[in-house]
Scaffold this motif. Structure first.
Motif, PDB file in Angstrom:
ATOM      1  N   UNK A 131      44.005  36.445  34.259  1.00 58.41           N
ATOM      2  CA  UNK A 131      42.946  35.471  34.016  1.00 58.41           C
ATOM      3  C   UNK A 131      43.393  34.158  34.630  1.00 58.41           C
ATOM      4  N   UNK A 132      42.667  33.710  35.648  1.00 54.76           N
ATOM      5  CA  UNK A 132      43.059  32.517  36.379  1.00 54.76           C
ATOM      6  C   UNK A 132      41.949  31.470  36.334  1.00 54.76           C
ATOM      7  N   UNK A 133      42.341  30.231  36.147  1.00 57.35           N
ATOM      8  CA  UNK A 133      41.393  29.121  36.079  1.00 57.35           C
ATOM      9  C   UNK A 133      41.840  28.033  37.047  1.00 57.35           C
ATOM     10  N   UNK A 134      40.895  27.550  37.848  1.00 61.05           N
ATOM     11  CA  UNK A 134      41.212  26.444  38.742  1.00 61.05           C
ATOM     12  C   UNK A 134      41.188  25.136  37.962  1.00 61.05           C
ATOM     13  N   UNK A 135      41.743  24.090  38.528  1.00 62.20           N
ATOM     14  CA  UNK A 135      41.737  22.787  37.846  1.00 62.20           C
ATOM     15  C   UNK A 135      40.345  22.175  37.798  1.00 62.20           C
ATOM     16  N   UNK A 136      39.387  22.807  38.529  1.00 62.61           N
ATOM     17  CA  UNK A 136      38.008  22.322  38.496  1.00 62.61           C
ATOM     18  C   UNK A 136      37.098  23.284  37.732  1.00 62.61           C
ATOM     19  N   UNK A 137      37.720  24.077  36.814  1.00 66.39           N
ATOM     20  CA  UNK A 137      36.984  24.861  35.812  1.00 66.39           C
ATOM     21  C   UNK A 137      36.257  26.085  36.347  1.00 66.39           C
ATOM     22  N   UNK A 138      36.734  26.667  37.432  1.00 60.64           N
ATOM     23  CA  UNK A 138      36.244  27.971  37.869  1.00 60.64           C
ATOM     24  C   UNK A 138      37.197  29.048  37.340  1.00 60.64           C
ATOM     25  N   UNK A 139      36.633  30.104  36.751  1.00 67.75           N
ATOM     26  CA  UNK A 139      37.438  31.142  36.119  1.00 67.75           C
ATOM     27  C   UNK A 139      37.214  32.492  36.786  1.00 67.75           C
ATOM     28  N   UNK A 140      38.291  33.241  36.968  1.00 70.76           N
ATOM     29  CA  UNK A 140      38.213  34.616  37.488  1.00 70.76           C
ATOM     30  C   UNK A 140      39.102  35.496  36.618  1.00 70.76           C
ATOM     31  N   UNK A 141      38.512  36.518  36.005  1.00 67.08           N
ATOM     32  CA  UNK A 141      39.271  37.487  35.216  1.00 67.08           C
ATOM     33  C   UNK A 141      39.267  38.824  35.942  1.00 67.08           C
ATOM     34  N   UNK A 142      40.436  39.347  36.213  1.00 64.42           N
ATOM     35  CA  UNK A 142      40.587  40.663  36.822  1.00 64.42           C
ATOM     36  C   UNK A 142      40.916  41.669  35.717  1.00 64.42           C
ATOM     37  N   UNK A 143      40.044  42.668  35.546  1.00 63.13           N
ATOM     38  CA  UNK A 143      40.297  43.697  34.538  1.00 63.13           C
ATOM     39  C   UNK A 143      39.969  45.076  35.086  1.00 63.13           C
ATOM     40  N   UNK A 144      40.527  46.076  34.437  1.00 63.67           N
ATOM     41  CA  UNK A 144      40.268  47.457  34.831  1.00 63.67           C
ATOM     42  C   UNK A 144      39.719  48.233  33.644  1.00 63.67           C
ATOM     43  N   UNK A 145      38.741  49.072  33.923  1.00 66.13           N
ATOM     44  CA  UNK A 145      38.187  49.965  32.921  1.00 66.13           C
ATOM     45  C   UNK A 145      37.407  51.048  33.645  1.00 66.13           C
ATOM     46  N   UNK A 146      37.304  52.221  33.038  1.00 61.08           N
ATOM     47  CA  UNK A 146      36.634  53.364  33.657  1.00 61.08           C
ATOM     48  C   UNK A 146      37.211  53.694  35.042  1.00 61.08           C
TER      49      UNK A 146
END
Length: 259
Positions: A131-146
């Motif tokens: 889970x990564x967040x930029x200092x300007x509040x953009x978020x990207x979560x990498x997850x795996x399922x199925x």
């Protein structure tokens, strides 16, 4: 400033402005304006309105839902709006979900709560890779399922933060283009130059198998397609639906995928 102008003047707004101006023009110039409005309408329809025959859905196919919940809705509202519990669901800008309560209500399913109003649900076990967040509040979560690699994206919508910064950050986080689905609120429409990398490596779920207007914002008026589901080209998009909502200013997106 260019971003502000772009967001304030999507094609439907320009068409309305052109028609409104026609009221005060002479007959000669009114005709010109009407022709211009007609051309712009055709351009808008050709780019935004989609018609596809959906494929048959099997029990083994995955139902995937994304919704910007506008800080007023939780998983239960999303399930209700979807008229059922999907295989995978991502909510952004969702109100505080009581994850423990949902776990008690759905004991065989899996939930993940980010610290930035971003929530993930799956009927299969969830593996949160990062889970990564930029200092300007953009978020990207990498997850795996199925057995599929997912990226959940929420790009900041602040007008004082250039969209280029948010999308460049997202592009750097996406390090896989196979067996992968990227879904979220990108806060830029499909036409944006900052989505060039996605257009090369992924299929746009609504463009592939959607029906109706692609735009998901604002308040059921098809102005801008800010919400997207991108599917790697080794996965098959079977059907994509858009649900108009009164509960949020963003429409809900649902797509069916076959591995």
């Amino acid at each position: 400033m260019s971003s502000l102008i772009f967001y304030a003047l999507p094609l439907p707004i320009i068409i309305v402005v052109v028609l409104f101006i026609s009221i005060v023009l002479t007959k000669k110039w009114r005709r010109f304006n009407l022709i211009l409005a007609s051309i712009l309408l055709l351009v808008w329809l050709s780019k935004s309105f989609k018609l596809h025959i959906p494929d048959d859905i099997n029990k083994s196919d995955l139902e995937i839902v994304f919704w910007n919940a506008s800080r007023a809705n939780d998983f239960q509202m999303a399930f209700n709006k979807n008229e059922g519990v999907p295989d995978v669901m991502v909510l952004v800008e969702s109100k505080k979900n009581d994850i423990e309560e949902f776990k008690r209500k759905y004991p065989n399913y899996y939930f993940y709560e980010s610290d930035r109003e971003l929530f993930v649900f799956s009927k299969a076990p969830l593996i949160i890779e990062s889970e990564n967040k930029s200092k300007f509040s953009t978020t990207v979560i990498n997850f795996k399922t199925f057995g599929i690699n997912f990226y959940a994206v929420d790009v900041t919508g602040s007008f004082d933060v250039p969209r280029e910064w948010g999308l460049n950050y997202v592009n750097k986080q996406i390090n896989r283009k196979d067996n992968t689905i990227v879904l979220g609120d990108f806060n830029v429409p499909y036409e944006s130059i900052y989505l060039k990398q996605f257009k090369k490596g992924f299929n746009h779920a609504f463009n592939e198998k959607g029906n109706g207007f692609r735009e998901t914002w604002y308040n059921n008026i098809p102005l801008l397609s800010l919400d997207h589901i991108w599917v790697s080209k080794d996965l098959k998009v079977l059907k994509t639906e858009k649900f108009y909502t009164k509960e949020s200013d963003h429409s809900m997106l649902k797509t069916y995928i076959r591995k």
